[in-house]
Design a protein around this motif. Structure first.
Motif, PDB file in Angstrom:
ATOM      1  N   THR A  91      -9.992 -39.138 -13.286  1.00  5.35           N
ATOM      2  CA  THR A  91     -10.887 -39.134 -12.122  1.00  5.35           C
ATOM      3  C   THR A  91     -11.863 -37.970 -12.191  1.00  5.35           C
ATOM      4  O   THR A  91     -13.075 -38.133 -11.979  1.00  5.35           O
ATOM      5  N   VAL A  92     -11.338 -36.786 -12.501  1.00  4.46           N
ATOM      6  CA  VAL A  92     -12.183 -35.590 -12.584  1.00  4.46           C
ATOM      7  C   VAL A  92     -13.160 -35.688 -13.755  1.00  4.46           C
ATOM      8  O   VAL A  92     -14.335 -35.339 -13.628  1.00  4.46           O
ATOM      9  N   MET A  93     -12.699 -36.202 -14.895  1.00  2.00           N
ATOM     10  CA  MET A  93     -13.574 -36.318 -16.058  1.00  2.00           C
ATOM     11  C   MET A  93     -14.689 -37.340 -15.827  1.00  2.00           C
ATOM     12  O   MET A  93     -15.811 -37.164 -16.287  1.00  2.00           O
ATOM     13  N   ASN A  98     -20.085 -33.435 -17.400  1.00  8.27           N
ATOM     14  CA  ASN A  98     -20.436 -32.230 -18.154  1.00  8.27           C
ATOM     15  C   ASN A  98     -19.182 -31.466 -18.575  1.00  8.27           C
ATOM     16  O   ASN A  98     -19.074 -31.008 -19.711  1.00  8.27           O
ATOM     17  N   LEU A  99     -18.235 -31.351 -17.652  1.00  8.78           N
ATOM     18  CA  LEU A  99     -16.980 -30.672 -17.972  1.00  8.78           C
ATOM     19  C   LEU A  99     -16.229 -31.448 -19.051  1.00  8.78           C
ATOM     20  O   LEU A  99     -15.679 -30.857 -19.983  1.00  8.78           O
ATOM     21  N   ALA A 100     -16.202 -32.767 -18.922  1.00  7.73           N
ATOM     22  CA  ALA A 100     -15.532 -33.606 -19.911  1.00  7.73           C
ATOM     23  C   ALA A 100     -16.140 -33.392 -21.291  1.00  7.73           C
ATOM     24  O   ALA A 100     -15.434 -33.276 -22.292  1.00  7.73           O
ATOM     25  N   GLU A 101     -17.462 -33.310 -21.334  1.00  6.11           N
ATOM     26  CA  GLU A 101     -18.166 -33.106 -22.605  1.00  6.11           C
ATOM     27  C   GLU A 101     -17.806 -31.756 -23.219  1.00  6.11           C
ATOM     28  O   GLU A 101     -17.561 -31.646 -24.423  1.00  6.11           O
ATOM     29  N   VAL A 102     -17.755 -30.732 -22.389  1.00  4.71           N
ATOM     30  CA  VAL A 102     -17.421 -29.390 -22.873  1.00  4.71           C
ATOM     31  C   VAL A 102     -15.998 -29.353 -23.410  1.00  4.71           C
ATOM     32  O   VAL A 102     -15.727 -28.771 -24.463  1.00  4.71           O
ATOM     33  N   TRP A 166     -16.764 -42.664 -20.369  1.00  2.00           N
ATOM     34  CA  TRP A 166     -17.747 -42.328 -19.346  1.00  2.00           C
ATOM     35  C   TRP A 166     -18.760 -41.288 -19.808  1.00  2.00           C
ATOM     36  O   TRP A 166     -19.886 -41.276 -19.346  1.00  2.00           O
ATOM     37  N   THR A 167     -18.397 -40.398 -20.720  1.00  2.00           N
ATOM     38  CA  THR A 167     -19.314 -39.328 -21.127  1.00  2.00           C
ATOM     39  C   THR A 167     -20.378 -39.787 -22.106  1.00  2.00           C
ATOM     40  O   THR A 167     -21.463 -39.209 -22.155  1.00  2.00           O
ATOM     41  N   VAL A 168     -20.104 -40.826 -22.888  1.00  2.00           N
ATOM     42  CA  VAL A 168     -21.099 -41.274 -23.860  1.00  2.00           C
ATOM     43  C   VAL A 168     -22.076 -42.277 -23.256  1.00  2.00           C
ATOM     44  O   VAL A 168     -22.973 -42.757 -23.943  1.00  2.00           O
ATOM     45  N   GLY A 169     -21.892 -42.564 -21.980  1.00  2.00           N
ATOM     46  CA  GLY A 169     -22.846 -43.437 -21.295  1.00  2.00           C
ATOM     47  C   GLY A 169     -22.678 -44.919 -21.582  1.00  2.00           C
ATOM     48  O   GLY A 169     -23.592 -45.712 -21.357  1.00  2.00           O
ATOM     49  N   VAL A 170     -21.523 -45.292 -22.093  1.00  2.00           N
ATOM     50  CA  VAL A 170     -21.264 -46.706 -22.364  1.00  2.00           C
ATOM     51  C   VAL A 170     -20.933 -47.422 -21.057  1.00  2.00           C
ATOM     52  O   VAL A 170     -20.123 -46.950 -20.272  1.00  2.00           O
TER      53      VAL A 170
END
Length: 199
Positions: A91-93, A98-102, A166-170
């Motif tokens: 949920t948080v990611m 941005n945090l997930a990516e880092v 979710w971070t790669v925008g898929v």
């Protein structure tokens, strides 16, 4: 602006900049620009760029640890506890890409810098998983042959990789709830005692 607010603003700005440019390519001036403060202001709160990166992990992950521990305190079933951890993490990611990516990139690319930094929140965070595994072993729910130190990395690794959805925008139809249940179904089949699987 109060010092605490400015410190927090710099942390959030740094998380965004590190996610976009990467730790090594990011400059203090980039962080200052994103935080809308003067370059010199950064050095009032942090010694250098690495200090900022560590602070991102310490503060962002620290807040997540507190939230997870609060949720786990109300539960004593190790199976449900893993579900709580997984769902909260995902949920948080999903919310804080941005945090997930880092976490996904910088924690690995900057590993040589971070390896000497022992007192870190990230280790404390992942150790929550091994403590849940140990609790399950004590209750004869999880197999005693499972090594908590390996299990925690396998479980977190699965969550970390899945959060890339979710971070790669898929574009995906996967919800946090469905994703959590899928991970648990796969993982628990491997660590449950045969008798516990029938309960």
């Amino acid at each position: 602006m109060k010092a605490a607010n400015k410190h927090s603003k710099i942390i959030h700005a740094a998380t965004k900049v590190f996610a976009k440019k990467g730790f090594f390519n990011a400059r203090i001036s980039d962080i200052a620009k994103e935080a809308k403060v003067a370059d010199g202001t950064i050095y009032l709160y942090f010694n250098n760029k690495f200090d900022i990166l560590i602070s991102v992990f310490e503060e962002e992950i620290g807040a997540l640890i507190e939230q997870v521990k609060k949720l786990l305190a109300a539960e004593d079933d190790p199976r449900k506890m893993l579900e709580i951890f997984a769902q909260k993490h995902l949920t948080v990611m999903k919310k804080n890409k941005n945090l997930a990516e880092v976490i996904q990139i910088e924690l690995r690319q900057s590993a040589k810098l971070i390896k000497d930094y022992r007192n870190n929140k990230f280790s404390e965070y992942v150790n929550i998983i091994s403590s849940i595994i140990k609790l399950g072993q004590e209750q004869n729910i999880y197999r005693s042959s499972i090594r908590p130190g390996i299990a925690k990395r396998a479980f977190f690794g699965a969550l970390d990789e899945i959060s890339r959805i979710w971070t790669v925008g898929v574009t995906t139809e996967y919800t946090v709830e469905e994703t959590t249940q899928q991970v648990l179904e796969i993982f628990l089949c491997g660590i449950l005692e045969p008798e516990a699987a029938l309960r």
